[in-house]
Scaffold this active site. Structure first.
Site, PDB file in Angstrom:
ATOM      1  N   SER A  64       2.946   0.340  -3.578  1.00 46.74           N
ATOM      2  CA  SER A  64       1.484   0.250  -3.519  1.00 46.74           C
ATOM      3  C   SER A  64       0.787   1.595  -3.296  1.00 46.74           C
ATOM      4  O   SER A  64      -0.381   1.735  -3.619  1.00 46.74           O
ATOM      5  CB  SER A  64       1.060  -0.722  -2.417  1.00 46.74           C
ATOM      6  N   LYS A 102      -2.098   2.341   3.785  1.00 46.60           N
ATOM      7  CA  LYS A 102      -3.136   2.260   2.756  1.00 46.60           C
ATOM      8  C   LYS A 102      -4.133   3.401   2.927  1.00 46.60           C
ATOM      9  O   LYS A 102      -4.174   4.070   3.946  1.00 46.60           O
ATOM     10  CB  LYS A 102      -3.896   0.929   2.839  1.00 46.60           C
TER      11      LYS A 102
END
Length: 188
Positions: A64, A102
């Site tokens: 990701s 993230k």
């Protein structure tokens, strides 16, 4: 042999034969080892304390954050850093004991919209040289536009087409963040 060498040889023979001298030498070796062990233990305690209070370690799971970070990369984050800015990479605690790494794309007061494969913050398209792929809203995800409230951040993975992020679970509470990335190491 000169006189100094003869004296050193006599001293060595005396140390090997004389029990009090031999005992003293053995005691000095033990004390040296004990000191070394105690110094090493103190260093370990300081490092552990540093990582419990000031720093933390997390691992990237999956793709990701590609191309910035890769699967199994280790990241070191600063725990006390809770004031985030767009572009910061942070570690996040998720409800089921998962940790995510993230990138912050919006902070409190920002309005986030995703339209036509692009990210807009406060009505302006966000330039993100690190992002890979199109940024699309997710089926069964949150509804856009959304305004980030106080005490929250909106996060996305850099690999936009392969990331579980705020598009699915909404803005992240600052209390669920672990800290801002300060360093990372590739797969060991």
């Amino acid at each position: 042999m000169d006189a100094d060498e003869i004296k050193q040889v006599k001293q060595k023979v005396l140390e090997d034969v004389d029990p009090p001298t031999k005992k003293k030498k053995k005691h000095m070796r033990r004390m040296s080892w004990l000191r070394t062990i105690l110094e090493f233990a103190a260093i370990i305690v300081v490092i552990c304390g540093l990582f419990q209070i000031v720093m933390g370690i997390s691992y990237v799971e999956g793709q990701s954050m590609y191309p910035t970070l890769h699967d199994k990369d280790m990241v070191v984050y600063k725990r006390r850093q809770k004031a985030y800015a767009p572009g910061d990479i942070i570690a996040i605690d998720r409800p089921n004991d998962e940790e995510f790494v993230k990138r912050v794309v919006a902070v409190a007061g920002d309005t986030v919209n995703i339209e036509g494969g692009r990210l807009y913050v406060n009505g302006k398209e966000r330039e993100e040289p690190w992002a890979l792929g199109e940024t699309k809203a997710v089926k069964n995800g949150i509804v856009f536009p959304i305004t980030v409230t106080d005490g929250e951040v909106f996060v996305l993975g850099d690999n936009r087409e392969n990331s579980e992020d705020s598009r699915m679970f909404g803005p992240v509470s600052i209390s669920d963040t672990k800290g801002r990335l300060v360093w990372y190491i590739g797969k060991l």
